[in-house]
Design an enzyme around this catalytic site. Structure first.
Site, PDB file in Angstrom:
ATOM      1  CG  ASP A 110     -11.097   1.190  -2.392  1.00  0.00           C
ATOM      2  OD1 ASP A 110     -12.309   1.359  -2.224  1.00  0.00           O
ATOM      3  OD2 ASP A 110     -10.567   0.085  -2.629  1.00  0.00           O
TER       4      ASP A 110
HETATM    5  N1  URA Z   1     -11.949  -2.468  -6.391  1.00  0.00           N
HETATM    6  C1  URA Z   1     -11.277  -2.127  -5.267  1.00  0.00           C
HETATM    7  O1  URA Z   1     -10.896  -2.986  -4.474  1.00  0.00           O
HETATM    8  N2  URA Z   1     -11.030  -0.825  -5.056  1.00  0.00           N
HETATM    9  C2  URA Z   1     -11.413   0.155  -5.899  1.00  0.00           C
HETATM   10  O2  URA Z   1     -11.153   1.319  -5.641  1.00  0.00           O
HETATM   11  C3  URA Z   1     -12.115  -0.220  -7.056  1.00  0.00           C
HETATM   12  C4  URA Z   1     -12.370  -1.532  -7.270  1.00  0.00           C
END
Ligand code: URA
Length: 242
Positions: A110
């Protein structure tokens, strides 16, 4: 032989992804390697990577000299795409001065997550690694609000519903308790959108900070934030063997 095309046999085997350099030496000594149909059982033998045919246990192995595999310690504030519709910085901005070849992220982190991200131009490997059936362990350190109780940790471990999806069994442990928050080590096999955040939210402990520290045998170690490095032979071999 043209100098550029000459390589030691054990290096060729390692670069093919079949085995580490050391293991390649063992395989040669065991008499399992043929070059142009002749068993080679001594170390240091040189081959022409363009014209010689190398087989291990009767199966041809090859190297693709143009494949690059790197790991990046992604900072918060970068999107894991090649370009962004909102013109936000992308992970490509962190490597473009050093690597001119077109690489692609393997999976996603993310915008607000930091940590270990793999990038490569090996499409076959990317496809394999992002396929759900491969179930590679991904390890995260999450700072969350509050301190989960035993039953909340248990729900997380057993699997819970996020967006009508039942998560697979996962690992979670508290590694540090702070004032009003704590640090958790979380291991999941899946890669649903914002999965760790949604799972933590579901047990009542929203994520404040999230960092991925490992993918299978690949560890971020002390790679500085925003920096990248080439994967070692053993790391590439690990990925190829999955
Ligand atoms: N889980 C999440 O919530 N975000 C990420 O970036 C990776 C795994």
């Amino acid at each position: 032989m043209e100098e550029d095309n000459v390589m030691r046999l054990q290096k060729f085997i390692a670069l093919s992804g079949f085995a580490s350099r050391r293991k390649a030496e063992e395989i040669i000594l065991e008499g399992r390697v043929k070059v142009n149909n002749q068993i080679i059982q001594t170390l240091g033998e040189k081959i022409n990577i363009k014209t010689d045919i190398v087989e291990i246990d009767g199966k041809r192995i090859e190297i693709s000299a143009n494949h690059i595999y790197i790991m990046l310690n992604k900072p918060v504030g970068y999107v894991t795409t090649v370009s962004d519709q909102f013109n936000r910085p992308t992970v490509m901005d962190l490597i473009k001065n050093d690597i001119k070849m077109r690489l692609y992220p393997v999976g996603r982190l993310d915008y607000d997550t930091e940590g270990l991200l793999l990038l490569t131009n090996d499409g076959e490997l990317t496809y394999k690694l992002t396929h759900p059936k491969h179930n590679i362990e991904k390890v995260y350190i999450a700072t969350v609000k509050g301190i989960p109780a035993k039953d909340e940790l248990q729900r997380f471990r057993e699997g819970l519903y996020i967006d009508d999806y039942l998560t697979a069994p996962a690992k979670i442990e508290i590694i540090k308790i702070m004032k009003g928050s704590c640090e958790l080590k979380i291991v999941i096999h899946e890669g649903k959108n914002r999965q760790v955040r949604k799972m933590c939210e579901k047990i009542g402990h929203p994520v404040i900070k999230l960092k991925r520290i490992a993918i299978g045998n690949l560890h971020l170690g002390n790679l500085p934030l925003g920096k990248w490095r080439h994967l070692k032979d053993v790391e590439v071999n690990f990925l190829k063997k999955i």
